[in-house]
Design an enzyme around this catalytic site. Structure first.
Site, mmCIF file in Angstrom:
data_model
loop_
_atom_site.group_PDB
_atom_site.id
_atom_site.type_symbol
_atom_site.label_atom_id
_atom_site.label_comp_id
_atom_site.label_asym_id
_atom_site.label_seq_id
_atom_site.Cartn_x
_atom_site.Cartn_y
_atom_site.Cartn_z
ATOM 1 N N HIS A 72 138.026 -51.497 111.570
ATOM 2 C CA HIS A 72 138.997 -52.824 111.779
ATOM 3 C C HIS A 72 139.098 -52.861 113.682
ATOM 4 O O HIS A 72 140.603 -52.325 113.057
ATOM 5 C CB HIS A 72 139.309 -52.864 111.136
ATOM 6 C CG HIS A 72 138.389 -53.973 109.429
ATOM 7 N ND1 HIS A 72 138.388 -54.652 109.025
ATOM 8 C CD2 HIS A 72 136.742 -53.432 109.619
ATOM 9 C CE1 HIS A 72 137.066 -54.941 107.805
ATOM 10 N NE2 HIS A 72 136.468 -54.529 108.691
ATOM 11 N N TYR A 200 143.776 -63.201 106.544
ATOM 12 C CA TYR A 200 144.851 -63.800 105.897
ATOM 13 C C TYR A 200 145.175 -65.202 105.953
ATOM 14 O O TYR A 200 145.384 -65.842 107.330
ATOM 15 C CB TYR A 200 146.452 -62.747 106.158
ATOM 16 C CG TYR A 200 145.819 -61.069 105.960
ATOM 17 C CD1 TYR A 200 147.311 -61.384 105.263
ATOM 18 C CD2 TYR A 200 145.283 -60.368 106.653
ATOM 19 C CE1 TYR A 200 147.119 -59.371 104.217
ATOM 20 C CE2 TYR A 200 145.484 -59.047 106.637
ATOM 21 C CZ TYR A 200 146.377 -58.774 105.694
ATOM 22 O OH TYR A 200 146.780 -57.188 105.007
ATOM 23 N N PRO A 293 151.194 -56.152 98.710
ATOM 24 C CA PRO A 293 150.746 -55.780 98.698
ATOM 25 C C PRO A 293 150.522 -56.235 100.698
ATOM 26 O O PRO A 293 149.254 -56.121 100.485
ATOM 27 C CB PRO A 293 149.886 -55.816 98.298
ATOM 28 C CG PRO A 293 150.052 -57.065 97.122
ATOM 29 C CD PRO A 293 151.436 -56.930 97.031
ATOM 30 N N LYS A 297 150.152 -51.641 102.384
ATOM 31 C CA LYS A 297 150.603 -50.319 102.547
ATOM 32 C C LYS A 297 151.268 -49.769 101.668
ATOM 33 O O LYS A 297 151.582 -48.327 102.286
ATOM 34 C CB LYS A 297 152.475 -50.924 104.249
ATOM 35 C CG LYS A 297 152.448 -51.762 104.644
ATOM 36 C CD LYS A 297 152.378 -50.399 106.040
ATOM 37 C CE LYS A 297 152.051 -51.241 107.357
ATOM 38 N NZ LYS A 297 150.722 -50.799 108.151
ATOM 39 N N TYR A 385 151.072 -53.039 111.255
ATOM 40 C CA TYR A 385 149.758 -53.161 110.567
ATOM 41 C C TYR A 385 148.991 -51.949 110.919
ATOM 42 O O TYR A 385 148.360 -50.940 110.017
ATOM 43 C CB TYR A 385 149.006 -54.181 111.224
ATOM 44 C CG TYR A 385 147.700 -53.951 109.841
ATOM 45 C CD1 TYR A 385 148.581 -55.337 109.175
ATOM 46 C CD2 TYR A 385 147.064 -53.854 109.871
ATOM 47 C CE1 TYR A 385 147.838 -55.400 107.486
ATOM 48 C CE2 TYR A 385 145.876 -54.285 108.688
ATOM 49 C CZ TYR A 385 147.008 -55.319 107.479
ATOM 50 O OH TYR A 385 145.393 -55.465 106.763
HETATM 51 P P1 RFL Z 1 149.891 -44.225 91.251
HETATM 52 O O1 RFL Z 1 148.016 -44.213 91.775
HETATM 53 O O2 RFL Z 1 149.916 -45.075 90.528
HETATM 54 O O3 RFL Z 1 149.234 -42.833 91.025
HETATM 55 C C1 RFL Z 1 149.969 -42.295 90.229
HETATM 56 C C2 RFL Z 1 149.405 -41.523 89.023
HETATM 57 O O4 RFL Z 1 150.277 -41.209 88.315
HETATM 58 C C3 RFL Z 1 149.552 -41.386 86.744
HETATM 59 N N1 RFL Z 1 150.199 -41.379 85.727
HETATM 60 C C4 RFL Z 1 151.088 -39.484 85.166
HETATM 61 N N2 RFL Z 1 149.809 -38.212 84.840
HETATM 62 C C5 RFL Z 1 151.547 -38.304 83.983
HETATM 63 N N3 RFL Z 1 152.064 -37.875 83.019
HETATM 64 C C6 RFL Z 1 152.858 -39.477 83.245
HETATM 65 N N4 RFL Z 1 153.685 -39.953 82.527
HETATM 66 C C7 RFL Z 1 152.466 -40.148 83.921
HETATM 67 N N5 RFL Z 1 152.474 -41.178 84.504
HETATM 68 C C8 RFL Z 1 151.661 -42.129 85.221
HETATM 69 C C9 RFL Z 1 148.972 -42.026 86.749
HETATM 70 O O5 RFL Z 1 147.351 -42.434 85.384
HETATM 71 C C10 RFL Z 1 147.852 -42.506 87.654
HETATM 72 O O6 RFL Z 1 146.720 -41.095 88.200
HETATM 73 O O7 RFL Z 1 150.604 -43.399 92.557
HETATM 74 P P2 RFL Z 1 150.731 -42.967 94.500
HETATM 75 O O8 RFL Z 1 149.768 -41.957 94.338
HETATM 76 O O9 RFL Z 1 151.951 -43.178 94.804
HETATM 77 O O10 RFL Z 1 149.893 -44.044 94.538
HETATM 78 C C11 RFL Z 1 150.135 -45.266 94.771
HETATM 79 C C12 RFL Z 1 148.930 -46.483 95.637
HETATM 80 O O11 RFL Z 1 148.171 -46.329 94.564
HETATM 81 C C13 RFL Z 1 149.315 -47.980 95.913
HETATM 82 O O12 RFL Z 1 150.700 -48.437 96.676
HETATM 83 C C14 RFL Z 1 148.489 -48.797 96.065
HETATM 84 O O13 RFL Z 1 147.732 -49.029 95.494
HETATM 85 C C15 RFL Z 1 149.439 -50.247 96.491
HETATM 86 N N6 RFL Z 1 148.321 -51.286 97.555
HETATM 87 C C16 RFL Z 1 147.954 -51.119 98.478
HETATM 88 N N7 RFL Z 1 148.394 -50.309 99.755
HETATM 89 C C17 RFL Z 1 147.425 -49.666 99.978
HETATM 90 O O14 RFL Z 1 148.247 -49.372 101.330
HETATM 91 N N8 RFL Z 1 146.641 -50.791 101.195
HETATM 92 C C18 RFL Z 1 146.306 -51.419 100.475
HETATM 93 O O15 RFL Z 1 145.435 -52.613 101.285
HETATM 94 C C19 RFL Z 1 146.962 -52.245 99.034
HETATM 95 N N9 RFL Z 1 146.641 -52.889 98.059
HETATM 96 C C20 RFL Z 1 147.387 -51.801 96.328
HETATM 97 C C21 RFL Z 1 146.707 -53.262 96.653
HETATM 98 C C22 RFL Z 1 148.041 -52.052 94.808
HETATM 99 C C23 RFL Z 1 147.294 -53.378 94.076
HETATM 100 N N10 RFL Z 1 148.084 -52.787 93.082
HETATM 101 C C24 RFL Z 1 146.718 -53.090 91.833
HETATM 102 C C25 RFL Z 1 149.130 -52.831 92.537
HETATM 103 C C26 RFL Z 1 146.189 -53.773 95.870
HETATM 104 C C27 RFL Z 1 146.447 -53.906 95.096
HETATM 105 C C28 RFL Z 1 145.820 -55.270 94.201
HETATM 106 C C1 PHB Z 2 142.554 -55.425 100.412
HETATM 107 O O1 PHB Z 2 141.269 -55.137 100.481
HETATM 108 O O2 PHB Z 2 142.828 -55.034 98.609
HETATM 109 C C2 PHB Z 2 144.124 -55.648 100.320
HETATM 110 C C3 PHB Z 2 144.127 -55.859 101.973
HETATM 111 C C4 PHB Z 2 144.412 -55.525 102.759
HETATM 112 C C5 PHB Z 2 146.227 -55.951 102.486
HETATM 113 C C6 PHB Z 2 146.099 -55.967 100.672
HETATM 114 C C7 PHB Z 2 144.924 -55.782 99.846
HETATM 115 O O3 PHB Z 2 146.955 -56.520 102.829
#
Ligand code: RFL
Ligand code: PHB
Length: 391
Positions: A72, A200, A293, A297, A385
């Site tokens: 994108h 957005y 979110p 990031k 971004y």
């Molecule tokens: P994770 O992905 O939470 O992974 C942690 C892992 O550790 C395991 N765990 C354990 N394992 C062993 N023993 C324990 N006691 C444990 N406790 C936990 C868990 O099961 C898991 O597998 O952390 P990590 O690797 O630091 O990654 C971070 C990302 O997952 C997170 O920052 C992003 O998903 C945030 N986020 C977004 N980030 C972006 O860069 N771009 C996005 O578009 C974006 N959109 C989002 C998001 C997060 C969202 N949610 C649901 C929180 C959208 C959403 C809706």
């Molecule tokens: C997503 O595709 O899940 C998404 C994209 C942009 C954001 C947050 C989540 O800022």
């Protein structure tokens, strides 16, 4: 069992770390609480920064991302029922890649297992131990047996609700935190995205975001109460509300509807724990910091920590130089705070705040107008971004 680096958590942070260390010839073992199927199916982030794409390519897991991910070259801001495009290519010469986090996770697991790497899924009662000493270890249960993994360093990649940050004495960590008075109701729908690029939307009824998972599925979010019950939202109500918030004048555009296959509510929070190291325990990714979110990031920040840590371990093992390891926390925090600021700013700019007076609402709209009409302001948004340069 003994290894060089014991990694707790097989999210994007733990898995990328395992892969980069493997490429540097550093032994490691990953312990994950959940099953492989669960970890590979967890729908979360979708946007990769320009340099995160390069990092994954360099890690040898770029093939499927480059084949199936969508480049994108801009995003849209919609307010007062008009759409304004921020042109990344023109303003920064860069792009972002829309590619699901769970696909990144799948690719990394496949690469690690193909190279003979060890990931122990469904490890329970995982405890980092003795990290104040020269001989840390991780105790855990696997296949019904109590086990100990001895290692040189422990990488806490276990997310916000993990055990690693909680294992550090409270007095040793400073916590900086903000919770927002709203959450996001996120849905996945079997319908092609209604726009080629993300939208957005700032609307009187609240924020909404249009994103996608490939060309056939839409990922949409709408601002809701932080404790909203997703079951209170029928499919019809969700589509109605999204249609209101994405309403636009003077454009031949409409929101395509389709069957909703997933629904969940995410609370919004900013959080930083400092420092990101205590003895031989290091924190990476969501274990140390959370962003709302809105700036897309969280995943990108986790990958940036991993790069810094992998490089520090490479210097430690191959050049016998521990300087980078000692600087790990400060190096990461410089980037983290800039990204915290950007994510907070995007959140403040785009959401509806119940506490806002009519004056503050006007100021918010004026700022949006400024962002899309000033090249300097558009560039500020664009360069954050697509991702600030790596150190
Ligand atoms: P994770 O992905 O939470 O992974 C942690 C892992 O550790 C395991 N765990 C354990 N394992 C062993 N023993 C324990 N006691 C444990 N406790 C936990 C868990 O099961 C898991 O597998 O952390 P990590 O690797 O630091 O990654 C971070 C990302 O997952 C997170 O920052 C992003 O998903 C945030 N986020 C977004 N980030 C972006 O860069 N771009 C996005 O578009 C974006 N959109 C989002 C998001 C997060 C969202 N949610 C649901 C929180 C959208 C959403 C809706
Ligand atoms: C997503 O595709 O899940 C998404 C994209 C942009 C954001 C947050 C989540 O800022």
């Amino acid at each position: 069992m003994r290894t060089q680096i014991g990694i707790i958590g097989a999210g994007p942070a733990g898995l990328l770390l395992s892969q980069l260390l493997h490429l540097h010839g550093i032994e490691n073992v990953v312990l994950e609480a959940r099953s492989r199927q669960y970890v590979e199916g967890r729908i979360r982030a979708g946007v990769l920064e320009y340099d995160a794409v390069r990092t994954l390519e360099e890690a040898g897991v770029g093939a499927r991302m480059n084949a199936e991910g969508l480049k994108h070259f801009g995003v849209n801001l919609r307010f007062r029922e008009r759409t304004h495009r921020i042109d990344f290519a023109d303003l920064t010469g860069k792009f972002v890649m829309v590619y699901s986090q769970h696909d990144v996770v799948r690719d990394l697991i496949a690469a690690r297992l193909a190279a003979g790497g060890t990931i122990l899924f469904e490890a329970s009662d995982v405890r980092p131990c003795d990290f104040e000493s020269e001989h840390p270890s991780i105790r855990f249960r696997h296949n019904g047996q109590e086990q100990t993994l001895e290692c040189d360093f422990i990488a806490g990649c276990d997310g916000f609700h993990g055990v690693c940050r909680e294992s550090i004495p409270k007095a040793e960590l400073a916590i900086y935190e903000r919770t927002y008075p709203f959450g996001w109701l996120g849905i996945l729908a079997d319908v092609p995205p209604s726009s080629e690029e993300l939208i957005y939307a700032n609307h009187e009824r609240g924020f909404a975001l249009l994103s996608m998972r490939g060309r056939e599925r839409s990922r949409l979010y709408l601002q809701c109460a932080p404790d909203e019950d997703p079951e209170a939202w029928s499919d019809e109500r969700i589509w109605e509300e999204l249609s209101w918030r994405f309403a636009v004048r003077g454009e031949d555009w409409h929101l395509k509807r389709g069957p909703i296959t997933q629904k969940s509510v995410t609370p919004m929070r900013s959080f930083v724990a400092e420092p990101m190291q205590y003895g031989r325990l290091f924190l990476l990714g969501d274990a140390a910091h959370i962003v709302p979110p809105t700036g897309a990031k969280g995943l990108n920040l986790a990958l940036a920590d991993v790069r810094v840590f992998a490089r520090a371990l490479d210097s430690y093992y191959h050049k016998h130089d521990s300087t980078r390891l000692g600087e790990y926390s400060n190096t990461c925090l410089r980037r983290i705070w800039k990204v915290e600021r950007f994510s907070w700013w995007m959140t403040s700019l785009l959401h509806r705040f119940e506490t806002h007076s009519a004056f503050e609402r006007r100021i918010q709209l004026a700022e949006l107008d400024y962002v899309v009409s000033s090249r300097a302001a558009s560039t500020t948004l664009a360069e954050n971004y697509v991702g600030l340069p790596l150190e």
